[in-house]
Write an enzyme that holds these catalytic residues in place. Structure first.
Site, short mmCIF file in Angstrom:
data_model
loop_
_atom_site.label_atom_id
_atom_site.label_comp_id
_atom_site.label_asym_id
_atom_site.label_seq_id
_atom_site.Cartn_x
_atom_site.Cartn_y
_atom_site.Cartn_z
N SER A 48 40.77 37.58 37.04
CA SER A 48 41.83 36.59 36.95
C SER A 48 43.10 37.10 37.61
O SER A 48 43.85 36.33 38.24
CB SER A 48 42.11 36.24 35.48
OG SER A 48 41.03 35.49 34.94
N GLU A 94 33.37 38.18 40.32
CA GLU A 94 33.74 37.26 41.40
C GLU A 94 35.26 37.26 41.63
O GLU A 94 35.82 36.27 42.08
CB GLU A 94 33.25 35.84 41.12
CG GLU A 94 31.79 35.70 40.79
CD GLU A 94 30.88 36.04 41.97
OE1 GLU A 94 31.34 35.96 43.13
OE2 GLU A 94 29.71 36.38 41.73
#
Length: 382
Positions: free
Chosen positions: A367, A364
Site C-alpha cells: 500500500s 503486487e
C-alpha cells in the site's frame, strides 16, 4: 457522453460459468487444499477447457477473445470462493504468460503461451528477490552470456506457482548498470538443474504454492530470451500495472465473501431474543462494509475499463489496487469482529479470508508503494 453501469450479457455469462464451476466442482477441493497447502494441478486443465485461462486474450492468439472486465469477473468469483485458487490462476494466466503474449517471438508463443492457455503447462513469474524490496531496477539476479545462451545466478522469493510450474518467466540483469535497459526476461523450463526450489509455508493463501528459489549458473538457451532481445523492463512495468487492476478484483471477491458471511451470521445469531444485526453497533458495521465494497467494486471495474480502452496509467492502477486491497482487509477484520469468538474458528471462513487479504496489502506492491506512485502523479517526490 453516455454512462452505462450495466454488465453485458456476455459478462454475466462469464460470471455464471465461474460461479457454477466453483459451486459444483472447486468448492469441494478447498478444505483439503488449504490444510495440505497443496494446489490441485488438474484444476488448470479444467480452467483451460472452459477458456478461463485465456479469457482476456484474442481468439486469433488462442484466447477466448473477451476483455479485462471479463478477466476481473473471473478473479472476483474465484476469490469469493477461495483466494488461493485465484492467486494461482492469476500468477499463471497473467504474470506468467502475458509478457510472452505481449513481447514473445512467434515460436515462444507457440511453445509456451498456447499450451499454457490450455492448462497443459503451468506458468509463474520470478521477479521478487530477498533483498530487492519494491525496487525492481535494483534486482541482483544476473544473466551472463555463454555459448548458445545465458547462465542465470541469483535468487527469487515469494514466487507463486514455482513448486508446480512447468516454466517461469525470470527477470535478470543482463548488464551491470542500474538502469531499466539492463533488465531482461527469460523463459526458464522446469526442472532446471540450476534452479533449487524451496516451497514455503504461509499463513495466507495457503493452497497457492509459493517458493524461494536459489539460482546457480542455470543455463537458458538463446531462444528462451523473451522476444529474442535484451531490455524488456518496460514489459514488466506494463504487466505489473495491469495486474494491479486484476488483483484488486481478487480483493473485491474476498471483501464480498467476508461481508456475506458476516451478514448471514448477523441474521442467524440471536442474543437476548434479538438478531445481532438488529443491534445498532453491528448494523453500522455492516452498513460501512457494504459502502466500502460498493465503492471498491466500481473503482475496480473502472480500472478494467481503462485497460480495455488502452488508457490505464500507473497512478490509476495504484489507486484501484490501494482502495480494493485495503477494503478487503478492513471488511474481513470487521467480519471477524461481528462473528465474535466464532470468527477465529476454522469452521467459519472469515479468519481464512482475513489472512488472505493481508497478502494483498503487501503483494503486487505494498500500500505504501501505491501511495508513492499516486503522490508522484500529483507532482511530489516521496
Amino acid at each position: 457522453m453516455s454512462l452505462d453501469f450495466n454488465f453485458s450479457a456476455e459478462h454475466e455469462s462469464v460470471r455464471d460459468t465461474v460461479r457454477r464451476l466453483c459451486r459444483d466442482e472447486l468448492a469441494a477441493l478447498v478444505t483439503d487444499a488449504e490444510e495440505s497447502e497443496t494446489f490441485p494441478r488438474h484444476v488448470f486443465k479444467r480452467w483451460g477447457e472452459l477458456g478461463l485461462l485465456g479469457v482476456r486474450y484474442p481468439e486469433a492468439d488462442g484466447g477466448s477473445g473477451l476483455d479485462k472486465v471479463s478477466d476481473c469477473i473471473v478473479r472476483e468469483e474465484l476469490s469469493y470462493m477461495c483466494q488461493a485458487f485465484a492467486s494461482s490462476w492469476s500468477a499463471h494466466s497473467h504474470l506468467g504468460i502475458w509478457p510472452i503474449w505481449k513481447a514473445g517471438t512467434p515460436e515462444q508463443r507457440k511453445r509456451f503461451f498456447v499450451p499454457a492457455l490450455a492448462g497443459d503447462k503451468i506458468a509463474g513469474f520470478g521477479l521478487s528477490e530477498p533483498d530487492g524490496g519494491s525496487n525492481v531496477r535494483a534486482l541482483k539476479t544476473r544473466a551472463e552470456r555463454v555459448p548458445g545462451g545465458w547462465k542465470l545466478s541469483g535468487s527469487k522469493l515469494y514466487i507463486t506457482n514455482a513448486p508446480i510450474a512447468d516454466f517461469l518467466l525470470v527477470a535478470a540483469r543482463t548488464q551491470p548498470e542500474l538502469k531499466s535497459e539492463s533488465i531482461s526476461l527469460f523463459i526458464v523450463e522446469l526442472p532446471n538443474k540450476g534452479f533449487d526450489i524451496h516451497k514455503l509455508r504461509k499463513e495466507g493463501i495457503r493452497a497457492s504454492e509459493t517458493a524461494l528459489i536459489h539460482i546457480e549458473e542455470a543455463f537458458v538457451p538463446d531462444d528462451c530470451l523473451l522476444g529474442g532481445r535484451e531490455g524488456t523492463y518496460p514489459v514488466i512495468l506494463d504487466s505489473l500495472s495491469e495486474n494491479r487492476v486484476g488483483v484488486a478484483a481478487n480483493a473485491l471477491g474476498m471483501a464480498r465473501a467476508a461481508f456475506d458471511a458476516a451478514r448471514t451470521y448477523a441474521n442467524d445469531r440471536i442474543v437476548a431474543n434479538k438478531r445481532i444485526g438488529d443491534y445498532q453497533a453491528i448494523a453500522h458495521k455492516l452498513a460501512d462494509m457494504s459502502a466500502q465494497i460498493e465503492a471498491a467494486r466500481w473503482l475496480v471495474y473502472y480500472g478494467a475499463w481503462r485497460v480495455d480502452q488502452g488508457t490505464l496509467d500507473a497512478a490509476t492502477a495504484a489507486r484501484v489496487k490501494l482502495v480494493a486491497s485495503e477494503t478487503a482487509l478492513s471488511v474481513s477484520e470487521q467480519a471477524i469482529r461481528i462473528h465474535g469468538g466464532a470468527g477465529i474458528m476454522r469452521e467459519y471462513p472469515v479468519g481464512r479470508i482475513h489472512r488472505d487479504a493481508l497478502v494483498y496489502v503487501i503483494g503486487e506492491g505494498t500500500s505504501e508503494v501505491q501511495k508513492n506512485i499516486i503522490a508522484r502523479s500529483l507532482g511530489f517526490k516521496p
